[in-house]
Scaffold this motif. Structure first.
Motif, PDB file in Angstrom:
ATOM      1  N   ARG A 520       0.753  -6.984   8.254  1.00 50.65           N
ATOM      2  CA  ARG A 520       1.275  -5.638   8.489  1.00 50.65           C
ATOM      3  C   ARG A 520       0.391  -4.943   9.543  1.00 50.65           C
ATOM      4  O   ARG A 520      -0.821  -4.857   9.398  1.00 50.65           O
ATOM      5  N   SER A 522      -0.942  -1.655  11.613  1.00 52.20           N
ATOM      6  CA  SER A 522      -1.202  -0.248  11.334  1.00 52.20           C
ATOM      7  C   SER A 522      -0.436   0.619  12.333  1.00 52.20           C
ATOM      8  O   SER A 522      -0.336   0.280  13.529  1.00 52.20           O
ATOM      9  N   SER A 563       3.526  -7.991   0.355  1.00 47.17           N
ATOM     10  CA  SER A 563       2.925  -6.712   0.746  1.00 47.17           C
ATOM     11  C   SER A 563       3.934  -5.908   1.549  1.00 47.17           C
ATOM     12  O   SER A 563       4.848  -6.493   2.183  1.00 47.17           O
ATOM     13  N   CYS A 564       3.757  -4.588   1.534  1.00 44.08           N
ATOM     14  CA  CYS A 564       4.602  -3.705   2.338  1.00 44.08           C
ATOM     15  C   CYS A 564       3.828  -2.418   2.622  1.00 44.08           C
ATOM     16  O   CYS A 564       2.902  -2.054   1.882  1.00 44.08           O
ATOM     17  N   LEU A 565       4.199  -1.731   3.707  1.00 44.99           N
ATOM     18  CA  LEU A 565       3.483  -0.541   4.163  1.00 44.99           C
ATOM     19  C   LEU A 565       4.335   0.695   3.911  1.00 44.99           C
ATOM     20  O   LEU A 565       5.569   0.666   4.034  1.00 44.99           O
ATOM     21  N   SER A 566       3.658   1.774   3.567  1.00 44.52           N
ATOM     22  CA  SER A 566       4.350   3.045   3.315  1.00 44.52           C
ATOM     23  C   SER A 566       4.955   3.587   4.593  1.00 44.52           C
ATOM     24  O   SER A 566       4.547   3.188   5.701  1.00 44.52           O
ATOM     25  N   GLY A 569       2.484   4.883   7.005  1.00 39.40           N
ATOM     26  CA  GLY A 569       1.551   3.885   7.501  1.00 39.40           C
ATOM     27  C   GLY A 569       0.164   3.968   6.939  1.00 39.40           C
ATOM     28  O   GLY A 569      -0.752   3.319   7.479  1.00 39.40           O
ATOM     29  N   GLN A 570      -0.059   4.702   5.853  1.00 40.62           N
ATOM     30  CA  GLN A 570      -1.406   4.861   5.311  1.00 40.62           C
ATOM     31  C   GLN A 570      -1.686   3.946   4.123  1.00 40.62           C
ATOM     32  O   GLN A 570      -2.823   3.508   3.943  1.00 40.62           O
ATOM     33  N   LEU A 572      -0.902   0.610   1.618  1.00 34.26           N
ATOM     34  CA  LEU A 572      -0.365  -0.750   1.555  1.00 34.26           C
ATOM     35  C   LEU A 572      -0.166  -1.113   0.083  1.00 34.26           C
ATOM     36  O   LEU A 572      -1.063  -0.955  -0.743  1.00 34.26           O
ATOM     37  N   LYS A 585      -5.147   2.480  -0.003  1.00 30.30           N
ATOM     38  CA  LYS A 585      -5.122   3.429   1.125  1.00 30.30           C
ATOM     39  C   LYS A 585      -6.078   2.922   2.208  1.00 30.30           C
ATOM     40  O   LYS A 585      -7.256   3.255   2.246  1.00 30.30           O
TER      41      LYS A 585
END
Length: 615
Positions: A520, A522, A563-566, A569-570, A572, A585
């Motif tokens: 992922r 950033s 996994s996945c990102l919010s 982007g802050q 995981l 975070k």
């Protein structure tokens, strides 16, 4: 005719010259003892010789047959006043050696005469062959010709060449400088050769004690040339620029050396980046503890499945065996979206770009579309003959990959949903990702291959990469460099490769040391986070393009599967086979930019607006 009186040299004159040798040489300097004895004898005979010289002068010679007017050379040397009166001659080491030498040779007065190099043109013959005495020429009338002169210090003599010889002149000047005498000015006339010749015979060749100034008397005033004003001005400017005084020696600094007031950093001068690098990102603090932990019972421990995704509406969907659950990060509530039939299970979960719909892949090969807000199933799309392990949205198009290696493109707006079939992989497709602009599609499979597809021509992949040595599940497009693609390999590869989709070249690579399960990028920093399986089960944050590992976090007790990102982007979210769901975070935004940003509770949620109609 009157006969010429000739005086034969007798044995008693043997003391005129020293008969001892020093170092195998015959010195010409008369012995000091012999000179003192000769002076005493000469004083007794002076009166007798005066009466006889008158008669001999008329006949052209002296009584003793010498052309110098005396019976021997000692009388002539005494008349020239070789040594100053009242001074004692100090013996040199050479003369001392001569006195103790065991070799002795007695000589009388030689019939050959010593003459100067001036105008006295003596033929060197015996007195019997000389018929008439020639008067010596005055010193002022001697022509100034370059002649060889002799300069003697102590009992040694050194032949000195004329003034035209630079070597001889430098020796004369150096000897004069050592005695502290003045140096002749340029253009100053030197003494005449005749005067130098007689001075050598009179005061140098036979034992003078003092070194006289060859250029003049010691009382004569020496005139030095005035300094050049231009040279003085240049020296003053150089001294002012260097910060030193004129009378200060450069190599003997008592104070500290002068320092440059404006130091120049050559590295920053010639290596200046286009944009200044924000050093704060390298000093930022990353939390190593999870922000929240949720239970995920029944999570299938299968590397090739994709069972976790985070929507743009800040909702997390996770597939647990036959069920799909949705957790809202805003409210913290969990809802069960669906439950499959007992003959199948959930193999993949993927949110649409607007966050209104979620696609669910099943073990039977079917794909279902669900409206999350309504909680209803909109349609089922069949076509695959085996389980659908991965899916990716591109606006109204949904791409799905199956265990058979086939990739289908579905248009969810029409009844005949299958619009394209991509056949390149020979084994199960476990990684699939559209670029944000929908121009490229990247796929990875259990055949260790990475295919990059151009959306304008899906008949064959644009680029096909075989660098990985294990299954490629982790695929991620860079959000701030559109043509950069990152791919990660499985247990037998453990590498992350970076590709340029425009040229197809591999631009970077790093060995992680563990199985790569997901990647992922950033949205805030130029970094990428990777989740790993065997053997370390960790999370690693890498800077790009340096690929320096900022931090390594031991995330789970077993391998991290998904996994996945919010949306902001802050945060995981990671899910592992230990049946836990954790939130980290990792990419916290700066304080000055968090006013419009949202946290885990409000992760960038926007009002839901359905952008497509699903039939």
């Amino acid at each position: 005719m009157a006969s010429v009186a000739v005086q034969t040299p007798v044995k008693s004159h043997s003391g005129l010259f020293t008969t001892r040798t020093a170092g195998g040489r015959m010195p010409l300097t008369p012995s000091p003892r012999a000179r003192q004895a000769g002076n005493r004898n000469n004083k007794k005979k002076e009166e007798d010789r005066e009466s006889k010289n008158g008669k001999a002068a008329a006949e052209g010679t002296n009584e003793d047959g010498s052309i110098y007017g005396g019976g021997n050379l000692a009388a002539h040397f005494a008349a020239l006043q070789i040594s100053p009166a009242g001074k004692k001659r100090s013996t040199s080491p050479k003369s001392t050696i001569a006195r103790i030498s065991p070799i002795k040779l007695d000589l009388g007065v030689s019939e050959w005469t010593l003459t100067g190099s001036g105008s006295n043109k003596s033929t060197g013959k015996t007195p019997e062959k000389q018929k008439k005495k020639k008067e010596p020429a005055p010193l002022s009338k001697v022509p100034r010709k370059a002649k060889t002169t002799i300069r003697v210090i102590g009992d040694r003599f050194i032949p000195t060449r004329s003034a035209s010889s630079p070597t001889a002149t430098s020796k004369l000047d150096f000897a004069n400088v050592q005695k502290g005498g003045p140096q002749p000015r340029e253009g100053r006339s030197r003494p005449s050769s005749s005067h130098s010749t007689h001075s050598v015979l009179a005061g140098g060749a036979f034992g003078t004690d003092s070194l006289s100034n060859p250029y003049g008397t010691e009382d004569e005033e020496v005139v030095y040339p005035p300094p050049n004003p231009e040279n003085l001005a240049y020296q003053s400017s150089v001294a002012a620029a260097c910060g030193v005084k004129l009378n200060t020696r450069i190599l003997a600094f008592k104070p500290s050396a002068p320092e440059n007031q404006k130091p120049i950093d050559l590295r920053s001068q010639y290596n200046r980046p286009v944009k200044p690098v924000n050093q704060a990102q390298f000093r930022r603090r990353i939390l190593t503890a999870p922000e929240r932990v949720l239970d995920a019972p029944g999570l299938v421990d299968d590397y090739y499945l994709n069972l976790l995704d985070w929507s743009s509406q800040n909702c997390v969907a996770i597939g647990l065996e036959r069920n799909v659950y949705v957790w809202s990060a805003d409210t913290g509530t969990v809802t069960s979206l669906l439950e499959t039939s007992p003959d199948t299970y959930v193999s993949s979960v993927k949110w649409s770009q607007d966050g209104a719909y979620v696609s669910v892949g099943l073990g039977t090969g079917d794909v279902q579309i669900w409206d999350v807000e309504e909680g209803t199933k909109l349609r089922t799309m069949a076509g695959h003959t085996s389980r659908v392990g991965v899916a990716s949205w591109n606006k109204a198009h949904l791409s799905t990959g199956s265990r058979s290696g086939a990739i289908f493109n579905h248009d969810v707006r029409i009844a005949e949903h299958k619009v394209a079939e991509l056949n390149s992989h020979t084994s199960e497709v476990c990684g699939l990702e559209w670029r944000s602009d929908g121009a490229w599609l990247a796929s990875g499979g259990n055949d260790n291959m990475v295919n990059i597809w151009d959306a304008r021509s899906l008949t064959a992949p644009k680029w096909q990469k075989t660098n990985h040595k294990a299954a490629v599940k982790a695929i991620a497009w860079c959000p701030w460099q559109m043509n950069l693609l990152a791919t990660g390999g499985g247990s037998y590869d453990k590498h992350i490769h970076f590709w340029n989709s425009t040229t197809g070249a591999r631009v970077n690579s790093v060995d992680t040391g563990s199985q790569v399960t997901s990647l992922r990028w950033s949205l805030t920093y130029k970094e990428i986070v990777s989740s790993h399986g065997f053997p370390d089960n960790q999370l690693s944050v890498w800077s790009y393009p340096t690929l320096v590992r900022h931090i390594e976090i031991p995330a789970h007790e077993t391998r991290v599967l998904h996994s996945c990102l919010s949306p902001d982007g802050q945060v995981l979210a990671t899910a592992a086979s230990d049946e836990s769901l954790k939130f980290w975070k990792l990419f916290e935004k700066k304080k000055e930019t968090t006013s419009g940003a949202t946290s885990l509770r409000d992760g960038g949620k926007v009002p839901m607006a359905k952008q497509m109609t699903i039939r």
